[in-house]
Design an enzyme around this catalytic site. Structure first.
Site, mmCIF file in Angstrom:
data_model
loop_
_atom_site.group_PDB
_atom_site.id
_atom_site.type_symbol
_atom_site.label_atom_id
_atom_site.label_comp_id
_atom_site.label_asym_id
_atom_site.label_seq_id
_atom_site.Cartn_x
_atom_site.Cartn_y
_atom_site.Cartn_z
ATOM 1 N N HIS A 228 0.837 -1.198 0.000
ATOM 2 C CA HIS A 228 0.000 0.000 0.000
ATOM 3 C C HIS A 228 0.879 1.257 0.000
ATOM 4 C CE1 HIS A 228 -4.004 -1.892 1.241
ATOM 5 N NE2 HIS A 228 -3.144 -2.897 1.172
ATOM 6 N N ASP B 254 -6.443 5.307 3.140
ATOM 7 C CA ASP B 254 -6.628 3.899 2.791
ATOM 8 C C ASP B 254 -7.883 3.352 3.473
ATOM 9 O OD1 ASP B 254 -5.926 1.462 1.595
ATOM 10 O OD2 ASP B 254 -3.817 1.708 2.115
#
Length: 479
Positions: A27, A125
């Site tokens: 990520h 996120d």
């Protein structure tokens, strides 16, 4: 100042964007790639994470350092989370829920930072589901920046209308997908993640709930995707969530072109071995920063590589952090029998440099999307072996698009054989009758490796972020 001049001034004003990824390098790295692309346009980016993670990120090019600030927020301690464990790669899989607990406790630190910095946008996120109301209260626009593909987001559709309750429900395309599709998990894949993703884990919150809260509250959904790859899924995504959906491209990393890190001893040793191999002859094997085979899987992979008779370079992760007590070992005599033909590297290996070496002919991968992007921008065909998280959906999507070959497995327990590994490798990278995967990989370079196209996606994103700011300023003046 007249209205036209005021609008022009607002258009020219530089944005301040905060990026807040989940504590996993799969990520953080694409978030960092987007940060660099935004910074190239003169906008300021604050990249927020924990100290140890920021210290482990790749170095910035000198020309971008004035535009990107790294904001270190210490990770609070929670019971059962080992000391110095700040990313998923530091932990065995059963400890990751405790990292999510600690991540939730970053709320106070990032709230203080956002209040002081007053950025235009925060792009976060899926794990930061609690950030939306905080940003709203502070008057900061909030965007969910998904590193998951549009097809994966559509598959989960956590909109409150999902009545799937059993693992079997996730092995077929959902009823809200209006076009023919085989994108779904295999049974063994969904069973492995069912508790964490759907039912809830030791962190107290399921991933489905996190997605739902992020999507419900965000002003914009930015997706690591492109219309050339999954146009039908992007359209469906907008219909399902009734939010502006902005594809940001595949965010491929910049290919290495020399520099100080080329003097790194590890790379020089690896390069020395690769240089001795024939062009287009070596299979690269790696399963990302998180996936770790169990002993049975490791044995079958190793003996499959041996049976294939292909040269290979294997970046093998033997442990997930210091508290991982599951010991795995290569089969007895494997390294001796494959000496000269194969290398097993159990320390860090520079994946992008290895993939870009002309001796590499294919990539045996876990289907993590960052690895997929790195491989296809370099025309490396994919042989796929999934382990966890969204990898099953990625592999299913790649199979449907004929962009990757899945190693055959038992659908119930996920077991596979060394013969299946060897056969799949040779099918993709050797056999003339099945050049299809090699040709497809070359075709995909235009999608995954086109820097001009990538820049266009980022320009569109920046325009959308500016447009929102302009509307906010207009509403403020009206009040």
């Amino acid at each position: 100042m007249d209205s036209q001049a005021l609008r022009s001034k607002q258009d020219d004003a530089k944005l301040h964007i905060v990026l807040f990824p989940w504590l996993a390098f799969g990520h953080m790295i694409p978030y960092l790639e987007l940060a660099k692309l935004v910074a190239q346009r003169g906008h300021h980016v604050s990249f927020v994470s924990t100290p140890r993670n920021i210290d482990r990120l790749p170095k910035l090019p000198p020309n971008l350092t004035p535009f990107i600030s790294f904001v270190k927020i210490p990770l609070p301690h929670v019971p059962n989370l080992p000391e110095n464990a700040e990313a998923t790669t530091d932990l065995p899989e059963n400890k990751v829920p405790f990292l999510k607990q600690a991540y939730n406790l970053l709320e106070e630190g990032i709230t203080g930072f956002l209040d002081a910095a007053a950025p235009d946008w925060v792009l976060h996120d899926f794990t930061a589901y609690w950030l939306v109301p905080i940003a709203t209260k502070l008057g900061i626009a909030c965007g969910f920046l998904s590193i998951f593909t549009a097809s994966a987001l559509c598959f989960f559709n956590p909109s409150g209308q999902d009545h799937r309750t059993e693992p079997e429900d996730f092995t077929v395309a959902p009823k809200w997908v209006p076009f023919p599709s085989r994108v779904a998990f295999r049974y063994f894949e969904v069973v492995k993640i069912f508790n964490n993703a759907i039912a809830g884990d030791a962190s107290g919150t399921s991933d489905m709930h996190r997605f739902e809260a992020c999507l419900r509250g965000c002003d914009l959904l930015a997706v690591r995707s492109c219309t050339e790859l999954e146009p039908e899924w992007l359209r469906l995504l907008e219909q399902l969530y009734q939010k502006p959906v902005v594809p940001v491209g595949q965010l491929p990393p910049i290919l290495p072109h020399g520099g100080d890190d080329d003097e790194d001893e590890t790379w020089l040793e690896i390069k020395g071995w690769l240089d001795k191999q024939a062009g287009g002859s070596v299979v690269y094997v790696a399963f990302g920063s998180e996936a770790k085979p169990n002993q049975t899987e490791l044995t079958e992979i190793a003996l499959g590589l041996e049976q294939s008779e292909l040269p290979f370079f294997w970046a093998l992760k033997l442990k997930r952090g210091p508290c991982d007590i599951e010991v795995i070992q290569l089969p007895e005599g494997f390294e001796e029998r494959t000496k000269g033909r194969g290398v097993v590297c159990t320390s860090w290996a520079p994946q992008l440099k290895i993939l870009s070496h002309p001796s590499i002919c294919g990539f045996l991968s876990h289907s993590g999307w960052t690895s997929v992007v790195e491989a296809l921008q370099l025309e490396r065909p994919l042989i796929l072996l999934t382990f966890l998280a969204d990898q099953g959906l990625n592999a299913s999507f790649l199979r449907e698009k004929k962009m990757g070959c899945l190693i055959p497995r038992n659908e119930e327990d996920g077991s596979f054989t060394r013969e299946a590994v060897a056969r799949s490798l040779r099918l993709v990278v050797v056999e003339e009758g099945d050049k299809f995967y090699r040709d497809k990989a070359k075709e995909m370079r235009a999608v995954f490796g086109d820097r001009d196209r990538q820049n266009q996606y980022v320009d569109t994103l920046v325009s959308c972020l500016k447009e929102h700011r302009r509307h906010v300023h207009k509403a403020a003046r009206a009040n």
